[in-house]
Design a protein around this motif. Structure first.
Motif, PDB file in Angstrom:
ATOM      1  N   PRO A   1      30.608 103.063   8.506  1.00 32.65           N
ATOM      2  CA  PRO A   1      31.053 103.641   9.780  1.00 32.65           C
ATOM      3  C   PRO A   1      31.316 102.591  10.868  1.00 32.65           C
ATOM      4  O   PRO A   1      30.797 101.475  10.827  1.00 32.65           O
ATOM      5  CB  PRO A   1      29.887 104.545  10.188  1.00 32.65           C
ATOM      6  N   VAL A   2      32.132 102.994  11.823  1.00 30.86           N
ATOM      7  CA  VAL A   2      32.465 102.123  12.951  1.00 30.86           C
ATOM      8  C   VAL A   2      31.229 101.813  13.786  1.00 30.86           C
ATOM      9  O   VAL A   2      31.097 100.719  14.341  1.00 30.86           O
ATOM     10  CB  VAL A   2      33.555 102.780  13.826  1.00 30.86           C
ATOM     11  N   ASN A   3      30.307 102.746  13.873  1.00 32.82           N
ATOM     12  CA  ASN A   3      29.038 102.515  14.569  1.00 32.82           C
ATOM     13  C   ASN A   3      28.371 101.266  13.987  1.00 32.82           C
ATOM     14  O   ASN A   3      27.981 101.241  12.819  1.00 32.82           O
ATOM     15  CB  ASN A   3      28.123 103.721  14.395  1.00 32.82           C
ATOM     16  N   ARG A   4      28.198 100.224  14.748  1.00 30.17           N
ATOM     17  CA  ARG A   4      27.793  98.917  14.240  1.00 30.17           C
ATOM     18  C   ARG A   4      26.329  98.848  13.831  1.00 30.17           C
ATOM     19  O   ARG A   4      25.881  97.808  13.330  1.00 30.17           O
ATOM     20  CB  ARG A   4      28.084  97.838  15.273  1.00 30.17           C
ATOM     21  N   GLN A   5      25.575  99.944  14.022  1.00 32.36           N
ATOM     22  CA  GLN A   5      24.175  99.930  13.606  1.00 32.36           C
ATOM     23  C   GLN A   5      23.834 101.097  12.676  1.00 32.36           C
ATOM     24  O   GLN A   5      22.662 101.341  12.388  1.00 32.36           O
ATOM     25  CB  GLN A   5      23.255  99.971  14.833  1.00 32.36           C
ATOM     26  N   ALA A   6      24.860 101.754  12.167  1.00 31.16           N
ATOM     27  CA  ALA A   6      24.630 102.955  11.356  1.00 31.16           C
ATOM     28  C   ALA A   6      23.797 102.658  10.115  1.00 31.16           C
ATOM     29  O   ALA A   6      22.781 103.326   9.850  1.00 31.16           O
ATOM     30  CB  ALA A   6      25.968 103.572  10.968  1.00 31.16           C
TER      31      ALA A   6
END
Length: 675
Positions: A161-166
């Motif tokens: 995912p684009v969420n950098r901490q997913a």
């Protein structure tokens, strides 16, 4: 992994009579036992078991070996499985090698990293299929590339995912340690402690080991930002050494074995599209230059490799320099050039599976011929560039160990390059001799370094000084190097002598042949029988013709070059039936002769007492036989009444040279016999 002490205990404990009787009925005949072979249909017993030698042999089908190899063949087990089977039979407790605290920590770290990678793969696959972001961005991309759902599952493709901490947050939430997320390269930690995912916003390509463990990832960005790398790969780690890993090998290995061929492409999508189109025996070097480690992985499954190129001429020329490594490992290399602007991925998707396979079959050509044709394109009429091409091609040919194959390529390249065969042979011979001399010098260097104490490792002796001593190569044979086997002599077949040479390698290889004195320090190091024999043959560019003998010789040479010590048990337990058979026969022969000599009394010399004299005699006899047969063949050429005068003179000169060498060899042989 079973520790070496336990392996040795299993081998020493297992009795061939006990093992065989568990699976078949055998009857005593003299000191041995016989029965009908379990490995082929027969009515008359030809399967013999020797309890004294702890080996078996079938004189019908030729299979032979030790208790371990019997179990491997009869039960279709791997070597470790057969060892564990025998360990259970004899009540031997099989334990993993006792590790140091550091080794235990490394082992635990490696296992933890594999577990973390496995979790990450599941996370990425779930994000691809079960999140709106994954389906709209990544799944649609894979479908656009033409990947079917079953293909996506087979290669365990995913999405980060684009969420950098997913991934990082989910892994820590599930109890996975941060240090292993960092070690695998999945998570990056900045100096201020901020943690983020390495592969955020990318479609994911898991990289598997041969066993199927996820050891790394490749991620492709979905944005069209030239400032961001299109592909990002996992860094090197304890579980991922990119020089030893091929993308797709886990999915391809069975097909490679079944078809006895491997196709090599460049990228992830190339492998996936080829696989989906039915060419399942395809792997990729993943955009890196091909390495010896990757070639060794391929060689485990096949000796036939076809490299598939797209129309990028610059890329082709760059990769040609590395593919010579394939020739060094005795792999048959072919090349397929796809039409511009196609690559394996696009070509596979735009053609039916049958069209793809037909194109490959119809456009395969030998690597050397392909390389010659490619390099000649830029030459025009420039003689300097043409000379560079000749040198380049000859360099590739010199990597080929098989003399017959080299000869075929030289003839072909002579026509393509418009260069006389004699010139190509001369240059090839020069390069081969240089390679062999380097090998011999390295063995000298290694021998001296082994003899030195650990505190004196930095005082390395010059290989040239050691080589100049000449004790190693020529002292025992007493032959002038100028009287060695000339380059124009074909290595004729000398079956008896080849067998004797292999006998000494297998049964005497680790014994000391002579000592070498460091001319600077006076330190003495030992030269083994194997080192002497291998150097003698390499120095004369002599090649064993019997394919099994040659394989044993090459195997021994490779282990010697890698500083791995092997003995008869290495070949007695070899997975190759033919090698086991030869090793068994030679071991039986050696033991039988030793028993005969021992019964004759202590005054009779045994082979163990005379090998230092017998080995040079055998090698000299081998060389003498080659020279004698070469002289006979050369004389036959003079019978041709149409020979030109200059050719007749050339042949007469060769005969004179052969006759001089023959006399020198014969004199050297007399000296050894008289000694």
């Amino acid at each position: 992994m079973i520790d070496s002490a336990t392996v040795q205990r299993i081998i020493e404990t297992a009795q061939i009579l006990d093992v065989v009787q568990d699976f078949m009925t055998i009857k005593r005949r003299g000191v041995n036992y016989i029965g009908c072979c379990p490995f082929h249909n027969e009515k008359t017993p030809s399967f013999s078991v020797s309890p004294a030698k702890n080996i078996f042999k079938c004189f019908g089908c030729g299979v032979s070996g030790t208790p371990v190899s019997f179990v491997m063949k009869h039960e279709n087990m791997t070597y470790p499985e057969a060892l564990k089977f025998l360990a259970k039979k004899y009540g031997i407790n099989v334990q993993e090698k006792e590790l140091t605290e550091q080794e235990k920590s490394q082992h635990e770290d490696s296992e933890s990293m594999k577990i973390v990678n496995s979790f990450a793969q599941s996370f990425f696959s779930n994000c691809l299929k079960n999140t709106e972001e994954g389906r709209s961005i990544a799944l649609s991309y894979f479908k656009q590339r033409g990947f079917r759902p079953d293909t996506i599952d087979k290669f365990q493709l995913g999405y980060s995912p684009v969420n950098r901490q997913a991934l990082t947050n989910e892994a820590i939430k599930k109890g996975y340690q941060e240090k292993f997320l960092v070690k695998t390269g999945l998570t990056i930690v900045k100096e201020d402690g901020y943690k983020f995912d390495r592969f955020a916003g990318r479609v994911m390509f898991p990289i598997h080991s041969i066993a199927g463990n996820v050891v790394a990832f490749g991620g492709r960005i979905m944005k069209t930002d030239k400032k961001i790398a299109k592909y990002v790969n996992s860094p090197e780690s304890e579980v991922y050494h990119k020089s030893n890993v091929l993308y797709g090998i886990y999915q391809a290995k069975n097909a490679i074995v079944r078809k006895d061929k491997c196709y090599l492409v460049e990228g992830y999508c190339d492998v996936i599209s080829m696989n989906q189109s039915g060419v399942e025996n395809t792997v990729a070097s993943s955009g890196t230059s091909l390495t010896p480690g990757q070639i060794s992985v391929i060689k485990r499954f096949t000796n036939n490799l076809t490299v598939i190129y797209d129309g990028d001429w610059a890329g082709i020329k760059a990769s040609l320099r590395g593919i010579d490594l394939i020739l060094e490992q005795e792999i048959n290399v072919k090349v397929v050039l796809l039409p511009e602007p196609e690559d394996p991925d696009s070509f596979a998707l735009s053609h039916t599976p049958q069209e793809l396979q037909d194109y490959i079959d119809q456009h395969e050509e030998d690597f050397i011929r392909f390389k010659t044709r490619i390099l000649l394109k830029d030459c025009n009429d420039d003689p300097m560039k043409r000379a560079e091409v000749v040198t380049n091609i000859v360099g590739s040919i010199s990597k080929i160990s098989n003399a017959v194959t080299r000869s075929v390529y030289i003839k072909e390249c002579s026509k393509l390059l418009d260069v006389k065969e004699d010139a190509l042979y001369a240059e090839t011979g020069r390069l081969i001799k240089k390679q062999h001399e380097e090998f011999i010098k390295n063995k000298f260097r290694q021998g001296v370094e082994t003899a030195k104490s650990n505190n004196d490792k930095n005082n390395e002796v010059s290989p040239d000084q050691l080589f100049a001593d000449e004790q190693f190569a020529m002292q025992n044979s007493q032959i002038d190097k100028s009287k060695s086997v000339p380059a124009f002599v074909e290595n004729v077949f000398a079956e008896i002598e080849e067998r004797e040479i292999i006998n000494y390698l297998i049964n005497f290889g680790n014994l000391e042949f002579e000592s070498v004195t460091d001319v600077n320090t006076g330190e003495v190091s030992s030269v083994s029988v194997a080192t002497f024999i291998i150097a003698e043959l390499l120095n004369e560019e002599l090649e064993l013709k019997n394919l099994v003998f040659k394989q044993i010789f090459e195997d021994y040479k490779q282990n010697l070059m890698n500083n791995v010590q092997i003995d008869a048990s290495y070949f007695l337990n070899n997975q190759d039936d033919k090698i086991r058979n030869i090793a068994t026969e030679l071991t039986i022969q050696k033991d039988a002769l030793s028993n005969i000599w021992s019964r004759r009394g202590s005054s009779c010399e045994t082979p163990e007492m005379t090998y230092k004299k017998d080995i040079p005699k055998t090698i000299l006899t081998y060389k003498l036989k080659i020279i004698n047969m070469a002289e006979k063949q050369t004389l036959e050429q003079l019978k041709d009444k149409n020979l030109a005068v200059d050719k007749q003179m050339e042949i007469l000169d060769q005969i004179k040279q052969l006759n001089e060498i023959r006399k020198t060899l014969a004199q050297g042989l007399d000296r050894i016999i008289m000694a």
